[in-house]
Design a protein around this motif. Structure first.
Motif, PDB file in Angstrom:
ATOM      1  N   SER A   1      -5.127   2.993 -12.152  1.00  0.00           N
ATOM      2  CA  SER A   1      -5.037   2.431 -10.803  1.00  0.00           C
ATOM      3  C   SER A   1      -3.676   1.765 -10.616  1.00  0.00           C
ATOM      4  O   SER A   1      -3.000   1.409 -11.586  1.00  0.00           O
ATOM      5  CB  SER A   1      -6.158   1.411 -10.574  1.00  0.00           C
ATOM      6  OG  SER A   1      -7.425   2.041 -10.647  1.00  0.00           O
TER       7      SER A   1
ATOM      8  N   GLN B   1       0.499   6.141  -7.154  1.00  0.00           N
ATOM      9  CA  GLN B   1      -0.767   6.733  -7.574  1.00  0.00           C
ATOM     10  C   GLN B   1      -0.643   8.235  -7.701  1.00  0.00           C
ATOM     11  O   GLN B   1      -1.167   8.846  -8.631  1.00  0.00           O
ATOM     12  CB  GLN B   1      -1.882   6.385  -6.582  1.00  0.00           C
ATOM     13  CG  GLN B   1      -3.280   6.731  -7.079  1.00  0.00           C
ATOM     14  CD  GLN B   1      -3.698   5.849  -8.238  1.00  0.00           C
ATOM     15  OE1 GLN B   1      -3.940   4.664  -8.073  1.00  0.00           O
ATOM     16  NE2 GLN B   1      -3.792   6.426  -9.429  1.00  0.00           N
ATOM     17  N   ASP B   2       0.079   8.850  -6.787  1.00  0.00           N
ATOM     18  CA  ASP B   2       0.311  10.294  -6.864  1.00  0.00           C
ATOM     19  C   ASP B   2       1.086  10.648  -8.125  1.00  0.00           C
ATOM     20  O   ASP B   2       0.844  11.688  -8.753  1.00  0.00           O
ATOM     21  CB  ASP B   2       1.085  10.774  -5.634  1.00  0.00           C
ATOM     22  CG  ASP B   2       0.238  10.753  -4.368  1.00  0.00           C
ATOM     23  OD1 ASP B   2      -1.004  10.698  -4.492  1.00  0.00           O
ATOM     24  OD2 ASP B   2       0.827  10.776  -3.269  1.00  0.00           O
TER      25      ASP B   2
ATOM     26  N   ALA C   1       1.847   1.708  -3.569  1.00  0.00           N
ATOM     27  CA  ALA C   1       0.661   2.074  -4.339  1.00  0.00           C
ATOM     28  C   ALA C   1       0.316   3.543  -4.137  1.00  0.00           C
ATOM     29  O   ALA C   1      -0.011   4.257  -5.093  1.00  0.00           O
ATOM     30  CB  ALA C   1      -0.522   1.193  -3.929  1.00  0.00           C
ATOM     31  N   GLU C   2       0.406   4.004  -2.916  1.00  0.00           N
ATOM     32  CA  GLU C   2       0.083   5.402  -2.615  1.00  0.00           C
ATOM     33  C   GLU C   2       1.057   6.350  -3.311  1.00  0.00           C
ATOM     34  O   GLU C   2       0.657   7.353  -3.914  1.00  0.00           O
ATOM     35  CB  GLU C   2       0.117   5.613  -1.107  1.00  0.00           C
ATOM     36  CG  GLU C   2      -0.399   6.954  -0.657  1.00  0.00           C
ATOM     37  CD  GLU C   2      -0.477   7.046   0.861  1.00  0.00           C
ATOM     38  OE1 GLU C   2       0.581   7.270   1.495  1.00  0.00           O
ATOM     39  OE2 GLU C   2      -1.584   6.870   1.404  1.00  0.00           O
ATOM     40  N   ALA C   3       2.340   6.021  -3.250  1.00  0.00           N
ATOM     41  CA  ALA C   3       3.353   6.874  -3.884  1.00  0.00           C
ATOM     42  C   ALA C   3       3.207   6.893  -5.398  1.00  0.00           C
ATOM     43  O   ALA C   3       3.292   7.948  -6.041  1.00  0.00           O
ATOM     44  CB  ALA C   3       4.749   6.403  -3.489  1.00  0.00           C
TER      45      ALA C   3
ATOM     46  N   TRP D   1       0.829  -1.212   0.000  1.00  0.00           N
ATOM     47  CA  TRP D   1       0.000   0.000   0.000  1.00  0.00           C
ATOM     48  C   TRP D   1       0.859   1.256   0.000  1.00  0.00           C
ATOM     49  O   TRP D   1       0.480   2.279  -0.581  1.00  0.00           O
ATOM     50  CB  TRP D   1      -0.975  -0.003   1.184  1.00  0.00           C
ATOM     51  CG  TRP D   1      -0.348   0.177   2.535  1.00  0.00           C
ATOM     52  CD1 TRP D   1      -0.001  -0.794   3.427  1.00  0.00           C
ATOM     53  CD2 TRP D   1      -0.001   1.429   3.159  1.00  0.00           C
ATOM     54  NE1 TRP D   1       0.544  -0.234   4.558  1.00  0.00           N
ATOM     55  CE2 TRP D   1       0.553   1.134   4.427  1.00  0.00           C
ATOM     56  CE3 TRP D   1      -0.110   2.769   2.767  1.00  0.00           C
ATOM     57  CZ2 TRP D   1       1.000   2.116   5.300  1.00  0.00           C
ATOM     58  CZ3 TRP D   1       0.336   3.754   3.638  1.00  0.00           C
ATOM     59  CH2 TRP D   1       0.881   3.422   4.885  1.00  0.00           C
ATOM     60  N   GLN D   2       2.044   1.181   0.604  1.00  0.00           N
ATOM     61  CA  GLN D   2       2.921   2.353   0.580  1.00  0.00           C
ATOM     62  C   GLN D   2       3.374   2.676  -0.842  1.00  0.00           C
ATOM     63  O   GLN D   2       3.371   3.836  -1.259  1.00  0.00           O
ATOM     64  CB  GLN D   2       4.148   2.117   1.476  1.00  0.00           C
ATOM     65  CG  GLN D   2       3.844   1.959   2.950  1.00  0.00           C
ATOM     66  CD  GLN D   2       3.754   0.489   3.357  1.00  0.00           C
ATOM     67  OE1 GLN D   2       3.385  -0.363   2.551  1.00  0.00           O
ATOM     68  NE2 GLN D   2       4.101   0.222   4.618  1.00  0.00           N
TER      69      GLN D   2
ATOM     70  N   GLY E   1       0.569  -1.547  -6.466  1.00  0.00           N
ATOM     71  CA  GLY E   1       1.690  -1.350  -5.564  1.00  0.00           C
ATOM     72  C   GLY E   1       2.698  -2.476  -5.605  1.00  0.00           C
ATOM     73  O   GLY E   1       3.474  -2.654  -4.661  1.00  0.00           O
TER      74      GLY E   1
END
Length: 210
Positions: free
Chosen positions: A33, A25-26, A21-23, A18-19, A36
């Motif tokens: 989509s 995605q930004d 994926a979050e980075a 998830w870390q 991650g």
């Protein structure tokens, strides 16, 4: 979805972070989509799938690449690129139509560039005779297309050959001038930069011979 497609998708999701994926995605924005999973995990997943589904022939491999690409998830689309890289010996100039569709939807160097450098370029370099002539004509058509990612791909395609000293620098220079002329005629400065960055990469990595 096919069994092979299910296997790849499920494995990529298991390999997700998830870390990451979050980075990512930004960086990629809302149009794509992200699970991650790392690039290494994507490559390993495709390698495992090819061992697991050895019965996949040319049609099966190319259909699987389209199946993976159809869902706008970065790792699935990167897996489609890696799959095509692995299937190069089975591809010919008729597959450029499928690849063109991928390039039109790529919108990211992370997807468009490996398609151009590691799929389109080697594919064309391995052709001869009329097949080679037809494939070069496809690249010339891409250079005149309004889509800057197609123009970028046409310029990056010979990068491997140019790095080895086996490419045609005169042809590259002509194509760069044509692609830049097409980009300059559009008001979208971002499109022009997409093309210019391809020219700069080739000159930087291949030596910029005259």
């Amino acid at each position: 979805m096919s069994e092979a497609g299910d296997f790849i998708d499920a494995t990529l999701q298991r390999e997700s972070s998830w870390q990451r994926a979050e980075a990512e995605q930004d960086r990629f924005g809302p149009g794509l989509s992200v699970y991650g999973a790392s690039v290494g995990a994507v490559r390993g997943t495709v390698r495992d799938a090819l061992r697991r589904y050895r019965e996949l022939d040319r049609d099966g491999l190319t259909a699987l690449s389209s199946e993976l690409w159809a869902v706008p998830v970065f790792e699935r689309r990167l897996a489609a690129v890696v799959l095509l890289q692995s299937a190069l010996r089975h591809l010919d100039n008729s597959d450029l139509t499928r690849i063109e569709g991928f390039l039109r939807g790529a919108h990211l160097p992370d997807l468009a560039d490996p398609l151009a450098v590691d799929v389109v370029g080697p594919l064309i370099a391995g052709l001869g005779g009329q097949a080679r002539t037809r494939s070069e004509a496809v690249l010339d058509r891409w250079l005149r297309d309004p889509d800057p990612w197609l123009r970028r791909a046409a310029l990056l395609a010979p990068l491997r050959e140019l790095r080895k000293g086996a490419g045609d620098w005169a042809r590259f220079r002509r194509r760069a001038a044509l692609a830049n002329g097409t980009a300059d005629s559009r008001p979208d400065g971002g499109a022009a930069e997409i093309v210019r960055a391809a020219v700069e990469r080739v000159e930087r990595e291949a030596g910029g011979e005259a």
